[in-house]
Design a protein around this motif. Structure first.
Motif: not given
Length: 429
Positions: A117-118, A130-132, A137-139, A205-206
Protein backbone atom coordinates in the motif's frame (compact mmCIF):
# COMPACT_ATOMS: atom_id res chain seq x y z
CA UNK A 1 -14.25 8.10 -16.21
CA UNK A 2 -17.05 5.74 -16.94
CA UNK A 3 -15.35 2.88 -15.15
CA UNK A 4 -15.52 4.72 -11.88
CA UNK A 5 -19.27 4.63 -11.80
CA UNK A 6 -21.58 1.90 -10.73
CA UNK A 7 -19.15 -0.85 -11.77
CA UNK A 8 -16.17 0.78 -10.09
CA UNK A 9 -13.62 -1.83 -9.07
CA UNK A 10 -12.31 0.54 -6.37
CA UNK A 11 -15.74 0.82 -4.78
CA UNK A 12 -16.25 -2.95 -4.87
CA UNK A 13 -12.82 -3.63 -3.36
CA UNK A 14 -13.35 -1.06 -0.62
CA UNK A 15 -16.64 -2.72 0.36
CA UNK A 16 -15.16 -6.24 0.35
CA UNK A 17 -12.14 -5.21 2.44
CA UNK A 18 -14.24 -3.35 5.01
CA UNK A 19 -16.63 -6.28 5.34
CA UNK A 20 -13.80 -8.81 5.45
CA UNK A 21 -11.82 -6.95 8.12
CA UNK A 22 -14.99 -6.75 10.24
CA UNK A 23 -14.77 -10.52 10.85
CA UNK A 24 -11.45 -10.02 12.68
CA UNK A 25 -12.75 -7.54 15.27
CA UNK A 26 -14.09 -9.96 17.83
CA UNK A 27 -11.92 -11.73 20.45
CA UNK A 28 -11.84 -15.54 20.54
CA UNK A 29 -12.40 -16.54 24.19
CA UNK A 30 -11.55 -20.18 24.82
CA UNK A 31 -11.24 -20.72 21.05
CA UNK A 32 -14.88 -19.81 20.34
CA UNK A 33 -15.07 -17.52 17.28
CA UNK A 34 -18.43 -15.74 16.98
CA UNK A 35 -17.50 -14.29 13.57
CA UNK A 36 -15.47 -17.04 11.85
CA UNK A 37 -12.26 -15.60 10.42
CA UNK A 38 -12.49 -17.92 7.42
CA UNK A 39 -15.23 -15.75 5.89
CA UNK A 40 -13.19 -12.62 6.52
CA UNK A 41 -10.22 -14.21 4.71
CA UNK A 42 -12.37 -14.94 1.66
CA UNK A 43 -13.68 -11.37 1.47
CA UNK A 44 -10.26 -9.76 2.00
CA UNK A 45 -8.71 -12.10 -0.59
CA UNK A 46 -11.28 -10.97 -3.16
CA UNK A 47 -10.98 -7.33 -2.13
CA UNK A 48 -7.21 -7.27 -2.70
CA UNK A 49 -7.53 -8.37 -6.35
CA UNK A 50 -7.13 -4.92 -7.99
CA UNK A 51 -4.18 -3.85 -5.82
CA UNK A 52 -2.53 -7.26 -6.17
CA UNK A 53 -2.55 -6.87 -9.95
CA UNK A 54 -0.41 -3.71 -9.78
CA UNK A 55 1.97 -4.56 -6.92
CA UNK A 56 3.98 -7.66 -6.06
CA UNK A 57 3.93 -7.06 -2.28
CA UNK A 58 0.13 -6.82 -2.21
CA UNK A 59 -0.07 -9.94 -4.37
CA UNK A 60 2.10 -11.69 -1.77
CA UNK A 61 -0.19 -10.48 1.02
CA UNK A 62 -3.17 -11.86 -0.89
CA UNK A 63 -1.47 -15.26 -1.13
CA UNK A 64 -0.78 -15.21 2.61
CA UNK A 65 -4.47 -14.52 3.18
CA UNK A 66 -5.11 -17.66 1.15
CA UNK A 67 -2.85 -19.63 3.51
CA UNK A 68 -4.63 -18.05 6.48
CA UNK A 69 -7.93 -19.11 4.93
CA UNK A 70 -6.79 -22.75 4.95
CA UNK A 71 -5.56 -22.49 8.55
CA UNK A 72 -8.80 -20.88 9.74
CA UNK A 73 -10.88 -23.46 7.87
CA UNK A 74 -8.98 -26.29 9.58
CA UNK A 75 -9.34 -24.49 12.91
CA UNK A 76 -13.08 -24.15 12.38
CA UNK A 77 -13.42 -27.84 11.57
CA UNK A 78 -11.31 -28.97 14.53
CA UNK A 79 -12.76 -26.57 17.08
CA UNK A 80 -15.55 -28.94 18.04
CA UNK A 81 -13.25 -31.93 18.45
CA UNK A 82 -10.37 -30.26 20.31
CA UNK A 83 -11.31 -26.83 21.63
CA UNK A 84 -14.66 -28.14 22.84
CA UNK A 85 -12.94 -31.03 24.62
CA UNK A 86 -13.11 -31.31 28.40
CA UNK A 87 -9.43 -32.34 28.42
CA UNK A 88 -7.33 -29.27 29.13
CA UNK A 89 -4.19 -30.55 27.38
CA UNK A 90 -6.08 -31.06 24.13
CA UNK A 91 -7.48 -27.53 24.20
CA UNK A 92 -4.09 -26.03 25.09
CA UNK A 93 -2.34 -27.94 22.29
CA UNK A 94 -4.96 -27.04 19.66
CA UNK A 95 -5.17 -23.35 20.59
CA UNK A 96 -1.38 -22.97 20.85
CA UNK A 97 -0.74 -24.66 17.50
CA UNK A 98 -3.27 -22.46 15.72
CA UNK A 99 -1.94 -19.34 17.50
CA UNK A 100 1.62 -20.03 16.31
CA UNK A 101 0.44 -20.41 12.73
CA UNK A 102 -1.68 -17.27 12.99
CA UNK A 103 1.17 -15.22 14.45
CA UNK A 104 3.53 -16.19 11.62
CA UNK A 105 0.95 -15.44 8.94
CA UNK A 106 -0.12 -12.14 10.53
CA UNK A 107 3.48 -10.92 10.45
CA UNK A 108 3.87 -11.93 6.81
CA UNK A 109 0.50 -10.47 5.83
CA UNK A 110 0.89 -7.08 7.47
CA UNK A 111 4.49 -6.65 6.35
CA UNK A 112 3.57 -7.33 2.72
CA UNK A 113 0.21 -5.55 2.78
CA UNK A 114 1.37 -2.23 4.22
CA UNK A 115 4.56 -2.31 2.19
CA UNK A 116 2.46 -2.72 -0.95
CA UNK A 117 0.00 0.00 0.00
CA UNK A 118 2.84 2.41 0.83
CA UNK A 119 4.54 1.73 -2.49
CA UNK A 120 1.30 2.17 -4.47
CA UNK A 121 0.49 5.39 -2.59
CA UNK A 122 3.98 6.78 -3.12
CA UNK A 123 4.00 5.99 -6.85
CA UNK A 124 0.60 7.61 -7.40
CA UNK A 125 1.00 10.61 -5.04
CA UNK A 126 -1.63 9.47 -2.53
CA UNK A 127 -0.20 11.61 0.27
CA UNK A 128 -2.94 11.15 2.89
CA UNK A 129 -2.88 7.37 2.44
CA UNK A 130 0.90 7.30 2.80
CA UNK A 131 0.80 9.33 6.03
CA UNK A 132 -1.74 7.01 7.64
CA UNK A 133 -0.08 3.76 6.59
CA UNK A 134 2.62 3.47 9.30
CA UNK A 135 0.24 4.17 12.20
CA UNK A 136 -2.28 1.65 10.89
CA UNK A 137 0.46 -0.96 10.50
CA UNK A 138 1.56 -0.54 14.14
CA UNK A 139 -2.03 -0.78 15.37
CA UNK A 140 -2.58 -3.90 13.27
CA UNK A 141 0.34 -5.74 14.86
CA UNK A 142 -0.77 -4.62 18.33
CA UNK A 143 -4.44 -5.57 17.93
CA UNK A 144 -3.83 -9.01 16.46
CA UNK A 145 -1.18 -10.06 18.93
CA UNK A 146 -3.39 -8.89 21.81
CA UNK A 147 -6.12 -11.01 20.24
CA UNK A 148 -3.82 -14.05 20.10
CA UNK A 149 -2.69 -13.48 23.68
CA UNK A 150 -6.28 -13.23 24.90
CA UNK A 151 -6.93 -16.64 23.34
CA UNK A 152 -3.76 -18.47 24.42
CA UNK A 153 -3.06 -17.15 27.96
CA UNK A 154 -6.19 -18.69 29.59
CA UNK A 155 -5.35 -22.08 28.05
CA UNK A 156 -1.75 -21.93 29.29
CA UNK A 157 -3.15 -21.88 32.82
CA UNK A 158 -3.59 -25.62 32.40
CA UNK A 159 0.15 -25.91 33.07
CA UNK A 160 -0.46 -24.47 36.55
CA UNK A 161 -3.31 -26.90 37.06
CA UNK A 162 -0.98 -29.81 36.35
CA UNK A 163 1.04 -28.88 39.44
CA UNK A 164 -1.87 -29.92 41.65
CA UNK A 165 -1.75 -33.43 40.15
CA UNK A 166 1.92 -33.98 41.01
CA UNK A 167 2.73 -36.14 44.01
CA UNK A 168 5.04 -33.80 45.92
CA UNK A 169 2.87 -30.80 46.65
CA UNK A 170 1.68 -29.16 49.86
CA UNK A 171 -1.87 -28.21 50.78
CA UNK A 172 -0.92 -24.53 50.66
CA UNK A 173 0.18 -24.85 47.03
CA UNK A 174 -3.02 -26.71 46.18
CA UNK A 175 -5.09 -23.86 47.66
CA UNK A 176 -3.03 -21.30 45.74
CA UNK A 177 -3.48 -23.18 42.48
CA UNK A 178 -7.23 -23.57 43.04
CA UNK A 179 -7.46 -19.84 43.73
CA UNK A 180 -5.66 -19.03 40.48
CA UNK A 181 -7.82 -21.45 38.47
CA UNK A 182 -11.01 -20.06 39.99
CA UNK A 183 -10.00 -16.67 38.63
CA UNK A 184 -9.78 -18.05 35.06
CA UNK A 185 -13.29 -16.89 34.00
CA UNK A 186 -12.50 -13.35 35.13
CA UNK A 187 -9.14 -13.45 33.30
CA UNK A 188 -10.90 -14.62 30.13
CA UNK A 189 -13.41 -11.77 30.36
CA UNK A 190 -10.76 -9.11 31.03
CA UNK A 191 -8.52 -10.30 28.18
CA UNK A 192 -11.50 -10.54 25.83
CA UNK A 193 -12.56 -6.98 26.63
CA UNK A 194 -8.98 -5.79 26.04
CA UNK A 195 -8.84 -7.66 22.71
CA UNK A 196 -12.23 -6.25 21.68
CA UNK A 197 -11.14 -2.67 22.41
CA UNK A 198 -7.93 -3.18 20.44
CA UNK A 199 -9.89 -4.82 17.62
CA UNK A 200 -12.39 -1.99 17.35
CA UNK A 201 -9.58 0.61 17.33
CA UNK A 202 -7.77 -1.36 14.62
CA UNK A 203 -10.92 -1.71 12.51
CA UNK A 204 -11.56 2.04 12.65
CA UNK A 205 -7.97 2.65 11.59
CA UNK A 206 -7.87 0.08 8.76
CA UNK A 207 -11.29 1.16 7.50
CA UNK A 208 -10.08 4.76 7.39
CA UNK A 209 -6.93 3.70 5.51
CA UNK A 210 -8.86 1.76 2.86
CA UNK A 211 -11.34 4.65 2.51
CA UNK A 212 -8.47 7.06 1.84
CA UNK A 213 -6.74 4.62 -0.51
CA UNK A 214 -9.77 3.97 -2.68
CA UNK A 215 -10.91 7.59 -2.59
CA UNK A 216 -7.57 9.09 -3.60
CA UNK A 217 -6.67 6.28 -6.01
CA UNK A 218 -10.13 5.55 -7.40
CA UNK A 219 -9.56 6.95 -10.87
CA UNK A 220 -6.10 5.40 -11.17
CA UNK A 221 -7.31 1.95 -10.11
CA UNK A 222 -10.43 1.93 -12.27
CA UNK A 223 -8.70 3.25 -15.38
CA UNK A 224 -5.62 1.00 -15.20
CA UNK A 225 -7.58 -2.10 -14.18
CA UNK A 226 -9.99 -1.63 -17.09
CA UNK A 227 -7.23 -0.85 -19.58
CA UNK A 228 -4.70 -3.50 -18.59
CA UNK A 229 -6.86 -6.33 -17.28
CA UNK A 230 -10.63 -6.42 -17.87
CA UNK A 231 -10.21 -5.37 -21.51
CA UNK A 232 -8.21 -8.58 -22.11
CA UNK A 233 -10.53 -11.64 -21.91
CA UNK A 234 -7.64 -14.10 -21.79
CA UNK A 235 -6.24 -12.57 -18.60
CA UNK A 236 -9.71 -12.54 -17.04
CA UNK A 237 -10.18 -16.22 -17.92
CA UNK A 238 -6.80 -17.13 -16.40
CA UNK A 239 -7.82 -15.44 -13.17
CA UNK A 240 -11.23 -17.14 -13.14
CA UNK A 241 -9.77 -20.55 -13.93
CA UNK A 242 -7.08 -20.22 -11.26
CA UNK A 243 -9.65 -19.23 -8.62
CA UNK A 244 -11.92 -22.12 -9.62
CA UNK A 245 -9.04 -24.62 -9.47
CA UNK A 246 -7.86 -23.51 -6.01
CA UNK A 247 -11.45 -23.64 -4.70
CA UNK A 248 -11.84 -27.16 -6.09
CA UNK A 249 -8.55 -28.31 -4.52
CA UNK A 250 -9.95 -27.23 -1.17
CA UNK A 251 -13.31 -28.91 -1.86
CA UNK A 252 -11.71 -32.20 -2.90
CA UNK A 253 -9.91 -32.48 0.46
CA UNK A 254 -13.28 -33.25 2.05
CA UNK A 255 -13.60 -36.43 0.00
CA UNK A 256 -11.39 -38.08 2.64
CA UNK A 257 -14.33 -37.96 5.11
CA UNK A 258 -12.05 -38.19 8.17
CA UNK A 259 -13.64 -38.46 11.61
CA UNK A 260 -12.07 -38.13 15.05
CA UNK A 261 -13.81 -39.21 18.23
CA UNK A 262 -17.20 -39.28 16.46
CA UNK A 263 -16.63 -35.73 15.17
CA UNK A 264 -16.29 -35.24 11.43
CA UNK A 265 -13.16 -33.26 10.57
CA UNK A 266 -13.51 -33.39 6.78
CA UNK A 267 -17.17 -34.32 6.18
CA UNK A 268 -17.83 -35.54 2.67
CA UNK A 269 -21.09 -33.60 2.47
CA UNK A 270 -19.01 -30.41 2.60
CA UNK A 271 -17.29 -31.38 -0.66
CA UNK A 272 -20.57 -31.39 -2.55
CA UNK A 273 -21.69 -28.19 -0.88
CA UNK A 274 -18.45 -26.54 -1.98
CA UNK A 275 -18.87 -27.92 -5.52
CA UNK A 276 -22.26 -26.23 -5.68
CA UNK A 277 -20.75 -22.93 -4.48
CA UNK A 278 -17.46 -22.96 -6.42
CA UNK A 279 -19.24 -23.82 -9.67
CA UNK A 280 -20.14 -20.13 -9.93
CA UNK A 281 -16.41 -19.34 -10.17
CA UNK A 282 -16.28 -21.26 -13.46
CA UNK A 283 -18.71 -18.84 -15.10
CA UNK A 284 -17.08 -17.46 -18.22
CA UNK A 285 -14.70 -20.39 -18.76
CA UNK A 286 -17.23 -23.00 -19.84
CA UNK A 287 -19.07 -23.23 -16.53
CA UNK A 288 -20.63 -26.02 -14.49
CA UNK A 289 -24.23 -25.63 -15.57
CA UNK A 290 -25.88 -28.71 -14.07
CA UNK A 291 -23.61 -30.23 -11.41
CA UNK A 292 -24.13 -27.19 -9.14
CA UNK A 293 -27.78 -28.23 -8.74
CA UNK A 294 -27.17 -31.99 -8.58
CA UNK A 295 -24.48 -31.50 -5.89
CA UNK A 296 -27.16 -30.35 -3.44
CA UNK A 297 -28.63 -33.88 -3.30
CA UNK A 298 -25.50 -35.73 -2.03
CA UNK A 299 -24.69 -32.83 0.28
CA UNK A 300 -28.06 -33.24 1.97
CA UNK A 301 -27.87 -37.03 1.76
CA UNK A 302 -24.49 -37.37 3.49
CA UNK A 303 -25.41 -34.77 6.11
CA UNK A 304 -28.58 -36.71 6.99
CA UNK A 305 -26.61 -39.97 7.03
CA UNK A 306 -24.13 -38.57 9.53
CA UNK A 307 -26.89 -37.14 11.73
CA UNK A 308 -28.86 -40.41 11.67
CA UNK A 309 -25.80 -42.51 12.46
CA UNK A 310 -24.81 -40.38 15.46
CA UNK A 311 -28.35 -40.30 16.83
CA UNK A 312 -29.72 -43.78 16.19
CA UNK A 313 -26.86 -46.22 15.59
CA UNK A 314 -25.39 -47.55 18.86
CA UNK A 315 -21.72 -48.22 18.32
CA UNK A 316 -18.69 -47.74 20.52
CA UNK A 317 -15.63 -49.28 22.07
CA UNK A 318 -17.15 -49.80 25.53
CA UNK A 319 -20.30 -51.71 24.71
CA UNK A 320 -21.40 -53.49 21.55
CA UNK A 321 -25.15 -53.29 21.05
CA UNK A 322 -27.21 -55.08 18.45
CA UNK A 323 -28.63 -52.62 15.93
CA UNK A 324 -32.36 -52.97 15.32
CA UNK A 325 -33.30 -54.36 11.93
CA UNK A 326 -35.41 -51.36 10.94
CA UNK A 327 -32.44 -49.07 11.68
CA UNK A 328 -30.30 -51.19 9.34
CA UNK A 329 -32.92 -50.85 6.56
CA UNK A 330 -33.12 -47.09 7.04
CA UNK A 331 -29.32 -46.92 7.05
CA UNK A 332 -29.23 -48.85 3.80
CA UNK A 333 -31.81 -46.58 2.15
CA UNK A 334 -30.01 -43.40 3.22
CA UNK A 335 -26.64 -44.77 2.13
CA UNK A 336 -27.90 -45.83 -1.30
CA UNK A 337 -29.48 -42.41 -1.87
CA UNK A 338 -26.38 -40.49 -0.73
CA UNK A 339 -23.85 -42.67 -2.56
CA UNK A 340 -25.97 -42.94 -5.71
CA UNK A 341 -26.55 -39.21 -5.98
CA UNK A 342 -22.83 -38.62 -5.25
CA UNK A 343 -21.79 -40.93 -8.10
CA UNK A 344 -24.17 -39.17 -10.49
CA UNK A 345 -22.90 -35.76 -9.35
CA UNK A 346 -19.21 -36.64 -9.81
CA UNK A 347 -19.96 -38.18 -13.21
CA UNK A 348 -21.67 -34.97 -14.27
CA UNK A 349 -18.93 -32.82 -12.71
CA UNK A 350 -16.15 -34.62 -14.59
CA UNK A 351 -18.16 -34.39 -17.82
CA UNK A 352 -18.59 -30.63 -17.38
CA UNK A 353 -14.92 -30.31 -16.42
CA UNK A 354 -14.15 -31.89 -19.77
CA UNK A 355 -16.45 -29.28 -21.32
CA UNK A 356 -14.36 -26.51 -19.70
CA UNK A 357 -11.25 -28.07 -21.24
CA UNK A 358 -12.87 -28.12 -24.69
CA UNK A 359 -14.04 -24.51 -24.27
CA UNK A 360 -10.59 -23.22 -23.32
CA UNK A 361 -8.25 -25.53 -25.21
CA UNK A 362 -10.35 -27.15 -27.93
CA UNK A 363 -9.42 -30.66 -26.77
CA UNK A 364 -10.82 -33.20 -24.32
CA UNK A 365 -9.38 -33.54 -20.83
CA UNK A 366 -7.29 -36.68 -20.27
CA UNK A 367 -9.33 -39.59 -18.90
CA UNK A 368 -7.32 -40.83 -15.91
CA UNK A 369 -9.98 -43.02 -14.27
CA UNK A 370 -10.92 -40.61 -11.44
CA UNK A 371 -14.59 -41.61 -11.78
CA UNK A 372 -13.81 -45.31 -11.27
CA UNK A 373 -11.86 -44.60 -8.09
CA UNK A 374 -14.70 -42.50 -6.72
CA UNK A 375 -17.19 -45.33 -7.41
CA UNK A 376 -14.95 -47.72 -5.47
CA UNK A 377 -14.74 -45.19 -2.62
CA UNK A 378 -18.55 -44.93 -2.47
CA UNK A 379 -18.93 -48.72 -2.49
CA UNK A 380 -16.66 -49.05 0.54
CA UNK A 381 -18.30 -46.07 2.27
CA UNK A 382 -21.75 -47.64 1.80
CA UNK A 383 -20.61 -50.99 3.17
CA UNK A 384 -19.01 -49.39 6.22
CA UNK A 385 -22.03 -47.17 6.86
CA UNK A 386 -24.71 -49.87 6.60
CA UNK A 387 -22.72 -52.28 8.81
CA UNK A 388 -20.75 -49.98 11.16
CA UNK A 389 -19.08 -52.88 12.98
CA UNK A 390 -17.09 -53.59 9.80
CA UNK A 391 -16.27 -49.92 9.21
CA UNK A 392 -12.74 -50.38 10.54
CA UNK A 393 -12.00 -53.02 7.90
CA UNK A 394 -13.02 -50.69 5.06
CA UNK A 395 -11.92 -47.29 6.36
CA UNK A 396 -8.21 -47.50 5.45
CA UNK A 397 -8.85 -48.84 1.97
CA UNK A 398 -11.60 -46.26 1.42
CA UNK A 399 -9.22 -43.49 2.46
CA UNK A 400 -6.62 -44.74 -0.03
CA UNK A 401 -9.20 -44.87 -2.84
CA UNK A 402 -10.45 -41.38 -2.02
CA UNK A 403 -6.84 -40.09 -2.00
CA UNK A 404 -6.32 -41.54 -5.47
CA UNK A 405 -9.56 -39.90 -6.66
CA UNK A 406 -8.44 -36.55 -5.22
CA UNK A 407 -5.02 -36.84 -6.84
CA UNK A 408 -6.38 -37.71 -10.28
CA UNK A 409 -9.07 -35.01 -10.24
CA UNK A 410 -6.64 -32.36 -8.99
CA UNK A 411 -4.14 -33.46 -11.65
CA UNK A 412 -6.77 -32.89 -14.36
CA UNK A 413 -7.48 -29.41 -13.01
CA UNK A 414 -3.78 -28.56 -12.92
CA UNK A 415 -3.27 -29.81 -16.47
CA UNK A 416 -6.14 -27.65 -17.77
CA UNK A 417 -4.89 -24.61 -15.86
CA UNK A 418 -1.25 -24.99 -16.96
CA UNK A 419 -2.16 -25.74 -20.57
CA UNK A 420 -4.38 -22.67 -20.83
CA UNK A 421 -1.74 -20.37 -19.30
CA UNK A 422 0.83 -21.76 -21.75
CA UNK A 423 -1.55 -21.26 -24.67
CA UNK A 424 -2.24 -17.64 -23.73
CA UNK A 425 1.47 -16.92 -23.27
CA UNK A 426 2.25 -18.36 -26.72
CA UNK A 427 -0.71 -17.26 -28.81
CA UNK A 428 -2.32 -14.44 -26.79
CA UNK A 429 -6.12 -14.27 -27.11
Amino acid sequence: MKSAGKGSVARRSRFLLALGFFFFINPIPLGFDILPDVFGCILVYLGLNPLAYFDGQTERARKYFGYLLVLEAVNLLLSRAFVGSAIGSNRMLAVSAVAIGQAILYILIFRSLFSGISYFAMRNNLDKTLEKCDGCAFLSYLAFFVRIGATVIPELMYIIELESESGNITLEKIDTIEGIMSAKPMIVILLSVLALVAGVAWFISIKGLTALLFTEGKEVLDARYAEEFTSKPALVNIKRLRGFCFAMYFALAFATDISFDNNQITPIWAMFGLIAVTSFLAKGVGGLKHSRFVAVLPAIGFFVCNWFKVKYVPYGAIAVNETDLHIVFINCGLAVFAAGSAIVCIRLFLKELNGICRYLLGTDAPNNGAYLWFCLTMALWTAGYVVPYYYGYFSTLRLIFSAVFIYKTAKTLMQINDAYIERVSLYGE
